[in-house]
Write a protein that holds these residues in place. Structure first.
Motif, mmCIF file in Angstrom:
data_model
loop_
_atom_site.group_PDB
_atom_site.id
_atom_site.type_symbol
_atom_site.label_atom_id
_atom_site.label_comp_id
_atom_site.label_asym_id
_atom_site.label_seq_id
_atom_site.Cartn_x
_atom_site.Cartn_y
_atom_site.Cartn_z
ATOM 1 N N ALA A 160 -34.385 3.982 30.151
ATOM 2 C CA ALA A 160 -33.383 3.772 29.101
ATOM 3 C C ALA A 160 -31.979 3.713 29.683
ATOM 4 O O ALA A 160 -31.150 2.896 29.258
ATOM 5 C CB ALA A 160 -33.481 4.885 28.060
ATOM 6 N N ASP A 161 -31.684 4.557 30.676
ATOM 7 C CA ASP A 161 -30.358 4.526 31.301
ATOM 8 C C ASP A 161 -30.110 3.196 31.995
ATOM 9 O O ASP A 161 -28.989 2.662 31.949
ATOM 10 C CB ASP A 161 -30.230 5.669 32.308
ATOM 11 C CG ASP A 161 -30.263 7.035 31.665
ATOM 12 O OD1 ASP A 161 -29.612 7.199 30.613
ATOM 13 O OD2 ASP A 161 -30.942 7.927 32.191
ATOM 14 N N LEU A 162 -31.141 2.636 32.619
ATOM 15 C CA LEU A 162 -31.001 1.340 33.266
ATOM 16 C C LEU A 162 -30.758 0.248 32.233
ATOM 17 O O LEU A 162 -29.911 -0.642 32.438
ATOM 18 C CB LEU A 162 -32.258 1.035 34.094
ATOM 19 C CG LEU A 162 -32.239 -0.236 34.929
ATOM 20 C CD1 LEU A 162 -31.130 -0.175 35.976
ATOM 21 C CD2 LEU A 162 -33.600 -0.467 35.593
ATOM 22 N N GLU A 163 -31.458 0.302 31.117
ATOM 23 C CA GLU A 163 -31.267 -0.684 30.045
ATOM 24 C C GLU A 163 -29.862 -0.589 29.463
ATOM 25 O O GLU A 163 -29.217 -1.612 29.188
ATOM 26 C CB GLU A 163 -32.317 -0.468 28.960
ATOM 27 C CG GLU A 163 -33.743 -0.766 29.423
ATOM 28 C CD GLU A 163 -34.793 -0.150 28.517
ATOM 29 O OE1 GLU A 163 -35.991 -0.434 28.727
ATOM 30 O OE2 GLU A 163 -34.419 0.620 27.609
ATOM 31 N N HIS A 164 -29.380 0.642 29.254
ATOM 32 C CA HIS A 164 -28.018 0.816 28.733
ATOM 33 C C HIS A 164 -26.992 0.210 29.683
ATOM 34 O O HIS A 164 -26.044 -0.456 29.245
ATOM 35 C CB HIS A 164 -27.715 2.304 28.548
ATOM 36 C CG HIS A 164 -28.635 2.990 27.592
ATOM 37 N ND1 HIS A 164 -28.726 4.360 27.498
ATOM 38 C CD2 HIS A 164 -29.516 2.493 26.690
ATOM 39 C CE1 HIS A 164 -29.617 4.673 26.585
ATOM 40 N NE2 HIS A 164 -30.115 3.558 26.085
ATOM 41 N N ALA A 165 -27.177 0.450 30.977
ATOM 42 C CA ALA A 165 -26.223 -0.050 31.959
ATOM 43 C C ALA A 165 -26.166 -1.574 31.941
ATOM 44 O O ALA A 165 -25.075 -2.168 31.963
ATOM 45 C CB ALA A 165 -26.595 0.456 33.350
ATOM 46 N N PHE A 166 -27.313 -2.226 31.868
ATOM 47 C CA PHE A 166 -27.324 -3.691 31.833
ATOM 48 C C PHE A 166 -26.702 -4.220 30.544
ATOM 49 O O PHE A 166 -25.986 -5.232 30.555
ATOM 50 C CB PHE A 166 -28.749 -4.219 31.998
ATOM 51 C CG PHE A 166 -29.182 -4.341 33.432
ATOM 52 C CD1 PHE A 166 -28.547 -5.229 34.286
ATOM 53 C CD2 PHE A 166 -30.228 -3.568 33.922
ATOM 54 C CE1 PHE A 166 -28.948 -5.340 35.616
ATOM 55 C CE2 PHE A 166 -30.631 -3.668 35.248
ATOM 56 C CZ PHE A 166 -29.984 -4.556 36.098
ATOM 57 N N ALA A 167 -26.957 -3.556 29.418
ATOM 58 C CA ALA A 167 -26.373 -4.002 28.146
ATOM 59 C C ALA A 167 -24.852 -3.898 28.173
ATOM 60 O O ALA A 167 -24.139 -4.804 27.722
ATOM 61 C CB ALA A 167 -26.949 -3.172 26.999
ATOM 62 N N VAL A 168 -24.340 -2.791 28.712
ATOM 63 C CA VAL A 168 -22.889 -2.612 28.787
ATOM 64 C C VAL A 168 -22.279 -3.609 29.761
ATOM 65 O O VAL A 168 -21.205 -4.175 29.498
ATOM 66 C CB VAL A 168 -22.559 -1.158 29.191
ATOM 67 C CG1 VAL A 168 -21.076 -1.009 29.509
ATOM 68 C CG2 VAL A 168 -22.961 -0.186 28.089
ATOM 69 N N LEU A 169 -22.930 -3.851 30.891
ATOM 70 C CA LEU A 169 -22.418 -4.822 31.862
ATOM 71 C C LEU A 169 -22.388 -6.232 31.282
ATOM 72 O O LEU A 169 -21.493 -7.026 31.610
ATOM 73 C CB LEU A 169 -23.272 -4.793 33.132
ATOM 74 C CG LEU A 169 -23.115 -3.547 34.007
ATOM 75 C CD1 LEU A 169 -24.096 -3.590 35.169
ATOM 76 C CD2 LEU A 169 -21.690 -3.419 34.525
ATOM 77 N N LEU A 170 -23.342 -6.559 30.418
ATOM 78 C CA LEU A 170 -23.334 -7.874 29.773
ATOM 79 C C LEU A 170 -22.069 -8.056 28.936
ATOM 80 O O LEU A 170 -21.405 -9.096 29.015
ATOM 81 C CB LEU A 170 -24.578 -8.034 28.895
ATOM 82 C CG LEU A 170 -24.631 -9.316 28.055
ATOM 83 C CD1 LEU A 170 -24.758 -10.546 28.948
ATOM 84 C CD2 LEU A 170 -25.785 -9.259 27.054
ATOM 85 N N VAL A 171 -21.732 -7.043 28.135
ATOM 86 C CA VAL A 171 -20.520 -7.125 27.316
ATOM 87 C C VAL A 171 -19.284 -7.164 28.206
ATOM 88 O O VAL A 171 -18.309 -7.858 27.908
ATOM 89 C CB VAL A 171 -20.461 -5.932 26.338
ATOM 90 C CG1 VAL A 171 -19.192 -5.997 25.491
ATOM 91 C CG2 VAL A 171 -21.692 -5.918 25.442
ATOM 92 N N LEU A 172 -19.313 -6.434 29.316
ATOM 93 C CA LEU A 172 -18.191 -6.429 30.251
ATOM 94 C C LEU A 172 -17.940 -7.833 30.798
ATOM 95 O O LEU A 172 -16.790 -8.267 30.931
ATOM 96 C CB LEU A 172 -18.467 -5.451 31.390
ATOM 97 C CG LEU A 172 -17.400 -5.328 32.478
ATOM 98 C CD1 LEU A 172 -16.103 -4.783 31.892
ATOM 99 C CD2 LEU A 172 -17.886 -4.426 33.607
ATOM 100 N N VAL A 173 -19.013 -8.562 31.114
ATOM 101 C CA VAL A 173 -18.881 -9.913 31.652
ATOM 102 C C VAL A 173 -18.423 -10.886 30.567
ATOM 103 O O VAL A 173 -17.576 -11.763 30.801
ATOM 104 C CB VAL A 173 -20.211 -10.372 32.268
ATOM 105 C CG1 VAL A 173 -20.145 -11.851 32.652
ATOM 106 C CG2 VAL A 173 -20.554 -9.523 33.482
ATOM 107 N N ILE A 174 -18.937 -10.726 29.348
ATOM 108 C CA ILE A 174 -18.616 -11.670 28.266
ATOM 109 C C ILE A 174 -17.192 -11.462 27.756
ATOM 110 O O ILE A 174 -16.411 -12.406 27.623
ATOM 111 C CB ILE A 174 -19.627 -11.519 27.113
ATOM 112 C CG1 ILE A 174 -21.026 -11.964 27.568
ATOM 113 C CG2 ILE A 174 -19.189 -12.332 25.897
ATOM 114 C CD1 ILE A 174 -22.095 -11.730 26.535
#
Length: 664
Positions: A160-174
């Motif tokens: 779950a922590d890995l999934e959260h990190a990728f989701a937040v990084l996606l918004v960071l890039v967008i």
């Protein structure tokens, strides 16, 4: 959230662990589900929660999604939620599939795990909502979010922590909310300060709490406690230096971070060659050192990017130009005029900053704050530039800049995004044509008529011209007034007899038939552009106990009449701190100011003073406290306290506090 609660109710997830349910393998997402062709699990797993204790956290995290929906609409919120959820699931699966090919036990373990829950989507919504905040809170919120996610991933390291990190990084890039180059110098220092404290907290937590992340598991109390305490002290010292923008702190922090990165890199290389268990036996908390090295690497990158923010060196004055003398400030006032509080800039305890265009800003350095008093002094065309330059040099010196009792002119000159609080209303009496006639002037007229009947005499003079006996009476009256307060005389915008001794300050005396001084006021000059006093500002107000009753009405009324005869245009009764009229701006901070005024009323009577001045039917000009954002208010409050009461001791503050409690 409603669907989530319904599924928890139907399948029992609200009271038992859903992982034990026979349906779990059919709906849960993860790399094993994708390998077996269960592609739908990325959708079905979103509406289940693996344990009852997780429900509150999922619902709380959805607050950001609700804010996003309210601000940008349901369609946008749904896109962020869906994209964050799917990207978190699929990117985590791809990452684990590749990482599991390496001899990495954590990746191999997580590649076999299934998970459920909408937290990837809610985290994306929370990240997008953080991007809606105004500067500088947007950057601060994002750094808190990223710091939390990195720490959780490095030291807890669940799927779950890995999934959260990728989701937040996606918004960071967008959304690209972190544009460090556009943040202020002060903000860059604050981020470095917080980042260093995060590393300090991680060091202490990994010493006290067992962890299990991508770099392995550690136990509690397994490291050398003394070393951790020493490291913590050094890091805390560097964090304070970084907050103040000190060059030595930046160099020391960079060296320390590079050493930790090199150490972590060497350990990583050794782990690839030798047995990790043998390394752990040799180097202790081997896994924690690797994880912390990642945090130190991020800090190195950040410190290098914002290196220009750390150039301040401690010195007495700010700015590169030579500071003007007090006589130069007086000359600037006579040449260019000033506001009703400008003469206070010539008092002791003030330092001066000279702008490139020649305007002067008077300020006091208190508790790490550069408290600019009133408006800049100098040519009208140079004052706005002086505001922006003062802010820049104060921040370069590691200080928090603010303007106290500033006028509308300075309010319009501050940078976009700065905040303002109404601290007082300047009470202005227009002198041309002033006559104390009509019912509205009854109280003033009555006081002056009574003074005539009781043979009181009025004298407008200069303190330096008065005999020793009169000066001693004034001193005795002031000392008696101060002795009743329990706190010393206030400073900064409130003068004492020392300031009244200036030859350009006028003193009004009310003298009884017996020759006793029953009360006195002091008046500060307000220079116009023609080089003469166009008005006068009330400063000291003191009366003798048991003397003439309405002595203040008599003194102010007689002074106004005399100044009007001399050709003055205005009489300022000044502003009572923390007291203002009904026309002032509102808001939560203004309500806090009103509450503070009520608390301090028994000691200094700010509100009573404001009501007294209303007898002279003044017009009001708002006076502001100008500051960058609410995060500075704590330090500004401490700075103002020391500026107003520089001689007060902790014992006096405590005694005054007890008196307040008793009276209220």
């Amino acid at each position: 959230m409603a669907v989530l609660l319904v599924t928890g109710l139907v399948w029992g997830g609200l009271w038992t662990s859903f992982e034990q349910n026979a349906l779990f393998d059919s709906v849960a997402y993860g790399l094993p589900a994708l390998r077996e062709g269960r592609w739908w699990t990325a959708i079905t797993g979103t509406f289940f929660v693996n344990h009852p204790a997780v429900y509150p956290f999922v619902i709380i995290s959805a607050v950001g999604l609700a804010v996003l929906e309210y601000r940008r609409g349901s369609r946008t919120a749904a896109c962020y939620f869906g994209a964050g959820q799917l990207f978190g699931i699929l990117a985590s699966a791809l990452f684990l599939w590749l990482a599991a090919l390496l001899p990495w036990s954590w990746a191999q373990e997580q590649a076999m795990v299934l998970d459920v829950g909408p937290s990837g989507g809610t985290m994306a919504g929370l990240a997008a909502a953080a991007g809606l905040l105004k500067a500088p809170w947007r950057v601060r919120a994002w750094f808190v979010l990223l710091g939390f996610k990195f720490v959780m991933l490095l030291f807890v390291g669940t799927l779950a922590d890995l999934e959260h990190a990728f989701a937040v990084l996606l918004v960071l890039v967008i959304d690209r909310p972190l544009r460090i180059g556009r943040t202020t110098v002060r903000e860059q220092r604050l981020i470095a300060f917080v980042s260093t404290l995060v590393i300090l907290a991680v060091e202490l937590l990994t010493l006290l709490v067992p962890t299990d992340g991508p770099f392995g598991a550690t136990g509690a109390f397994q490291g050398p406690f003394v070393d951790a305490v020493i490291d913590g002290g050094v890091i805390a010292l560097l964090a304070v230096g970084l907050r103040r923008g000190r060059r030595w702190a930046w160099i020391a922090a960079l060296v320390l971070a590079i050493v930790n990165v090199i150490t972590g890199t060497l350990l990583f290389v050794l782990a690839a060659v030798f047995d990790p268990q043998e390394l752990a036996a040799q180097f202790g908390d081997f896994d924690v050192t690797l994880a912390q090295s990642v945090l130190w690497l991020l800090l190195v990158v950040y410190l290098v990017v914002v290196r220009r923010a750390f150039r301040s060196r401690r010195r007495a004055t700010i700015g590169d130009a030579p500071a003007p003398s007090r006589d130069e400030v007086k000359d600037a006032l006579r040449a260019n005029g000033g506001g009703t509080l400008s003469w206070m800039s010539t008092w002791d305890d003030n330092s001066y900053f000279r702008s490139t265009a020649g305007a002067i800003v008077a300020y006091q350095r208190r508790a790490g704050v550069a408290l600019a008093l009133a408006d800049p002094v100098g040519p009208p065309t140079a004052r706005a530039t002086a505001v922006s330059e003062f802010i820049r040099v104060a921040e370069d010196a590691g200080l928090v800049p603010c303007f106290f009792s500033a006028s509308e002119e300075t309010l319009h000159a501050i940078p976009v995004g700065w905040r303002s609080i109404v601290v007082a209303d300047d009470t202005i009496v227009d002198l041309p044509g002033l006559e104390f006639t009509g019912k509205r002037w009854n109280s003033v007229r009555t006081a002056m008529n009574r003074a005539d009947r009781e043979q009181m005499s009025f004298r407008l003079t200069r303190l330096a011209d008065e005999p020793w006996g009169v000066k001693q009476q004034l001193r005795a009256i002031s000392e008696a007034w101060v002795g009743d307060k329990g706190l010393p005389e206030m400073g900064f915008t409130l003068g004492t007899l020392t300031e009244a001794e200036d030859p350009e300050v006028r003193v009004a005396l009310a003298i009884s038939p017996a020759g006793d001084v029953d009360g006195f006021t002091s008046w500060l000059p307000v220079y116009g552009e023609e080089g003469r006093a166009a008005g006068w500002t009330l400063d000291l107000m003191r009366r003798r106990e048991g003397g003439f009753g309405p002595v203040m009405e008599y003194l102010i009324g007689s002074s106004a009449r005399q100044f009007s005869r001399e050709g003055a245009q205005i009489l300022s009764l000044s502003g009572a701190p923390l007291a203002h009229g009904d026309q002032s701006t509102g808001g939560s901070i203004a309500r806090l100011s009103d509450w503070l005024a009520d608390v301090l009323e028994p000691v200094y009577g700010f509100q009573s003073l404001h009501r007294f001045k209303e007898k002279f039917h003044p017009r009001y000009e708002t006076m502001y406290l100008l500051f960058r954002d609410e995060g500075d208010l704590g330090r500004i409050g401490a700075g103002l306290t020391r500026a107003f009461l520089p001689e007060a001791t902790l014992r006096q503050f405590a005694a005054a506090g007890l008196d307040l409690v008793t009276e209220r």
